[in-house]
Design an enzyme around this catalytic site. Sequence first.
Site, PDB file in Angstrom:
ATOM      1  N   ASP A  59       0.853  -1.173   0.000  1.00 30.56           N
ATOM      2  CA  ASP A  59       0.000   0.000   0.000  1.00 30.56           C
ATOM      3  C   ASP A  59       0.898   1.234   0.000  1.00 30.56           C
ATOM      4  OD1 ASP A  59      -2.244   1.541   0.111  1.00 30.56           O
ATOM      5  OD2 ASP A  59      -2.622   1.230   2.237  1.00 30.56           O
ATOM      6  N   THR A 115      -0.112   4.735   1.591  1.00 27.76           N
ATOM      7  CA  THR A 115      -0.235   5.460   2.850  1.00 27.76           C
ATOM      8  C   THR A 115      -0.001   4.522   4.025  1.00 27.76           C
ATOM      9  OG1 THR A 115      -1.858   6.914   1.813  1.00 27.76           O
ATOM     10  CG2 THR A 115      -1.724   6.951   4.211  1.00 27.76           C
ATOM     11  N   ASP A 142      -1.715  -1.791   5.934  1.00 33.10           N
ATOM     12  CA  ASP A 142      -2.006  -1.342   7.297  1.00 33.10           C
ATOM     13  C   ASP A 142      -3.491  -1.169   7.569  1.00 33.10           C
ATOM     14  OD1 ASP A 142      -2.369   0.827   5.645  1.00 33.10           O
ATOM     15  OD2 ASP A 142      -1.571   2.289   7.068  1.00 33.10           O
TER      16      ASP A 142
END
Length: 831
Positions: A301, A303, A536
């Site tokens: 990912d 961010t 996350d």
Amino acid sequence: MEQVMLAPAAGLTEAEAEARRRRGEGNVAVKGGSRSYGEILRTNVFSFFNLILFVIGAALLTLERYSDALISVGLGLINAVISAAQEIRAKRKLDRLQLLDRAGVVVVRDGEEREVAPDQVVRGDVLRVRPGDQIVVDGPLLDGGRLEADESLLTGESDPVVKHPGDELRSGSLCVSGDGHQQARAVGAHSYAGRLTAEARRSTTDKTPLQRRIEFIVRLVMALTALMSGAIIAQAAIEGFSVLRVVQITAVLSGLVPYGLFFLIALAYTAGAVRIARHGALVQQVNAVESVSNVDVVCTDKTGTLTTGQLTLEEIVPLGRHEYAAAASALGSLAHNATTPNLTALALVAALPGEAWTVRDEVPFSSALRWSGLVADEGTWVLGAPDALAHRLRTPLPQAEIAERTGMGLRVLLLARAQEERLRPDLPMLTPVALVALADELRDEVVETVRRFEAEGVALKVLSGDDPRTVAAIARRAGIEAGEPVPGAALDDLDDAALDAVVARTAVFGRVAPEHKERIVRSLRRQGRYVAMIGDGVNDARALKQAHIGVAMRSGSAVTRDVADIVLVEDSFAALPPAQLEGRRIINGIGISLYVFLARVVSQGLVILTVTMLGIGFPYSPTQVGLTMFTVGVPTVFLTFWAKPTRPDPDMLRNLVRFVLPASIVTATFGAVVYTVLYEVVVKGLSSGHRTPHEIIDDFERYTGLTYGIDADFTTASGTILAQTGLSTFFCFASFGLILFLAPRSKVFAAWTAPTGDKRPALLVLGLCLVFSAVLCVPVFWQYFGLMGPSVPVFVIVLPALLLWYATLTVVLKYQLFDRLLGLSSDSRPR
């Protein structure tokens, strides 16, 4: 089908809600998803491997052979306990996993609002949604005008999404502004959060390549042992062996299966996990220690993984006649005086000083407006997206400069000033003051980590819910060849073949949903890639489950951490390359151990066949087979920890055959000779001449140090125990010697592989030789293993045999005699 209401309603009555709850339409928490505790224990304890050992152990216990029974079933129980404990730990963690909070929610019942627990909501209920509330069911927004929902937990998109009446609110999202009512249309396991939770709980642990290889080898050895057992036991039955003897022979043959390899792997994985933890990576699935070393593509990912999730001020570009200092001062003061600072304001506060203003009015930032502003004694100031303010500007903006910075992945905002001292009800006309360029803050270690991955041949792919152009720019800043980014919508209509082609050539994907990430990971697996997925958010959980190895950030969602194989405790991307090196160390170490284990097993099997065909007894007792744990199990643990983190041998199975076959044949040949010579020396020596039984006993005691009574099978028993002692002694010292061939310090033993220069294996061999010599001298030990004490015949026969064995094996390996015999001309031995 129930009609969707677009206006507030009285909701259900309590009686209606109770009736729906009884019909199973309640918002009950998702349960299950993994095997029960009983299933886990049953499959691990009563596996096919263990059932064989348990039957043999029960027979030995019935015959009061307690030490033999302990050796026969001990390793099986250890393996079962370790495997079951690991799976139970994983089950408990997955069963606790919940995406939704359990805080109370407000529903409309009997025309009145009341707070209930989330699991008391039923399909058709009307819920009140307020800022700060988590959405717990799926369903449309009924009223309230505009509502903003933060769906970053589900989709990865950082900006709130505006919802209008009739728009779907998904469970797991968060109301950040606005107020309204929602109708519960999908609840419990049928809701979006319920489906995500059930998918995350599903146990999808993959066996690693090494685990699959070892399982194949063990099954192959079991099949060969079964065939050999059938022939030998049939011969024993024909010759009239006792029940005890048949059971002992069966125990010995079952002991040839290298069950200790499973225990060795579990131990090596555990030690590797401890080492990896020192670099900031917490291993939650033990085989991830090895799995991470096989990774050749990392999906991540943006961010929270490549970036910190924070913004930094990159540039201030004054417009018109405005000066930089004045623009920077106004910008800093605007940020410092904001009462509800967002990420942009926090970045400006960190970079610029500001003065205290007397604020008379404020419009905080919202995703619907896409601007914020202050009315103060120092003027009316507005900061927002250029396109959101363009219709109120007095002068046009430099679009080329904006496009250039946007193409670099920067967030471009406009600082403007109004002459009027108001911001409502309509935005006044504005004068552009400066362009403000903000950058997503890269994690400190990202660039170096990307470089290390590329040096190791590991490809990187970025999967993000943000705009593809922004994601591509961030990827380039991180050092990733971004190429042409692809939006997630472009993948929707592709079949598997077309998707595979797109995934193979693309490094950056933007605006991707959890389903897209999962499909991309599956595509890579179809293409034969070994995939790691780093994320996350909950939107990453499904992809983490599909990947060979899932990696989560500690600061990420609890769901993602729970389903991950590895958690980066410092949120540091840099912990993965060291973890990969540790994984390689484990693979190489277990590889060396595999050579030693199989050489010992095959050698023993060949000796058993040879001795049985010669009709001179049986060469082992069950307790003597237990010596394998000492001669092979203990040293291989050290070899595993001492291995170098080099690239794993790509021809491991081929080289395994090339080493094990000649080593086993040479070792078995000398072992059979040692056994036969000692057996014949005792049997013929004690049975020749016209000596009395007492004279025979005196000769035997003088040569062996044992005390025996007289019985009908005295001569055979004497020859068997002496021959078994000599064979076990030869095999133990030969097993130690194999370590020197596999990890030679100098050229003296470098017939198979290049010298390592590491003196620890040589010192280990020396220590093992001394310990085993001590075992032969201590009565309690040699009696436990069914051996005899120090004796002249054993020393005279075994020592020369060991020297000849070493010389023969050196010649065979160095000149590749078996390779030439089998037509393997190319030398691909590990160097």
